[in-house]
Design a protein around this motif. Structure first.
Motif, PDB file in Angstrom:
ATOM      1  N   ALA A  53       0.838  -1.207   0.000  1.00 41.12           N
ATOM      2  CA  ALA A  53       0.000   0.000   0.000  1.00 41.12           C
ATOM      3  C   ALA A  53       0.870   1.253   0.000  1.00 41.12           C
ATOM      4  CB  ALA A  53      -0.932  -0.011   1.209  1.00 41.12           C
ATOM      5  N   GLN A  54       1.962   1.234   0.748  1.00 38.54           N
ATOM      6  CA  GLN A  54       2.867   2.380   0.767  1.00 38.54           C
ATOM      7  C   GLN A  54       3.490   2.594  -0.613  1.00 38.54           C
ATOM      8  OE1 GLN A  54       5.647   1.638   3.936  1.00 38.54           O
ATOM      9  NE2 GLN A  54       4.083   1.762   5.525  1.00 38.54           N
ATOM     10  N   SER A  55       3.854   1.491  -1.266  1.00 32.63           N
ATOM     11  CA  SER A  55       4.410   1.570  -2.607  1.00 32.63           C
ATOM     12  C   SER A  55       3.389   2.138  -3.585  1.00 32.63           C
ATOM     13  CB  SER A  55       4.862   0.175  -3.050  1.00 32.63           C
ATOM     14  OG  SER A  55       5.329   0.205  -4.371  1.00 32.63           O
ATOM     15  N   MET A  56       2.149   1.715  -3.454  1.00 23.44           N
ATOM     16  CA  MET A  56       1.081   2.234  -4.319  1.00 23.44           C
ATOM     17  C   MET A  56       0.880   3.732  -4.087  1.00 23.44           C
ATOM     18  SD  MET A  56      -0.119  -0.095  -6.319  1.00 23.44           S
ATOM     19  CE  MET A  56      -1.703   0.510  -6.790  1.00 23.44           C
ATOM     20  N   ASN A  57       0.938   4.163  -2.847  1.00 22.63           N
ATOM     21  CA  ASN A  57       0.805   5.594  -2.547  1.00 22.63           C
ATOM     22  C   ASN A  57       1.922   6.402  -3.194  1.00 22.63           C
ATOM     23  OD1 ASN A  57      -1.559   5.448  -1.077  1.00 22.63           O
ATOM     24  ND2 ASN A  57      -0.534   5.293   0.895  1.00 22.63           N
ATOM     25  N   ARG A  58       3.161   5.896  -3.106  1.00 22.79           N
ATOM     26  CA  ARG A  58       4.287   6.601  -3.746  1.00 22.79           C
ATOM     27  C   ARG A  58       4.104   6.653  -5.257  1.00 22.79           C
ATOM     28  NH1 ARG A  58       7.055   3.790   0.212  1.00 22.79           N
ATOM     29  NH2 ARG A  58       7.659   2.138  -1.227  1.00 22.79           N
ATOM     30  N   LEU A  59       3.651   5.545  -5.836  1.00 20.03           N
ATOM     31  CA  LEU A  59       3.414   5.488  -7.279  1.00 20.03           C
ATOM     32  C   LEU A  59       2.346   6.501  -7.692  1.00 20.03           C
ATOM     33  CD1 LEU A  59       3.907   4.111 -10.016  1.00 20.03           C
ATOM     34  CD2 LEU A  59       2.187   2.421  -9.370  1.00 20.03           C
TER      35      LEU A  59
END
Length: 105
Positions: A53-59
């Protein structure tokens, strides 16, 4: 045998005879209600996001910074079409359509 689902009370009638609707009060359990020990401004709610989820937010943040249209690429394609240099590789397009997970992954 007759089963009365209204327990003898006719719909729309007030069983108690008064014109006020009956009120329901919570049952006293004998335990005093606890007051919050912290004022509402001091309480903090927290959420823990997974690494994915954190990776998706950064993306999403990075994508939102990009322009909707790459004007440089559009100009390049317009020139190639106008000059007759634009070639369509149908096999490449078909391959990408078949490998959609590569595009989405």
């Amino acid at each position: 045998m007759v089963i009365d689902s209204n327990n003898g009370i006719k719909p729309g009638s007030n069983h108690s005879g008064s014109s006020r609707p009956a009120s329901v009060t919570p049952k006293d359990t004998g335990t005093p209600a606890k007051a919050d020990s912290q004022p509402s401004s001091a309480r903090r709610d927290s959420v823990n996001l997974s690494a994915e989820a954190q990776s998706m937010n950064r993306l999403e943040e990075n994508l939102s910074k990009l322009p909707d249209v790459d004007n440089e690429r559009v100009a390049s394609l317009k020139n190639a079409i106008a000059e007759g240099r634009f070639e369509i590789d149908a096999e490449r397009i078909a391959q990408h359509m078949l490998n959609q997970d590569e595009l989405l992954g």
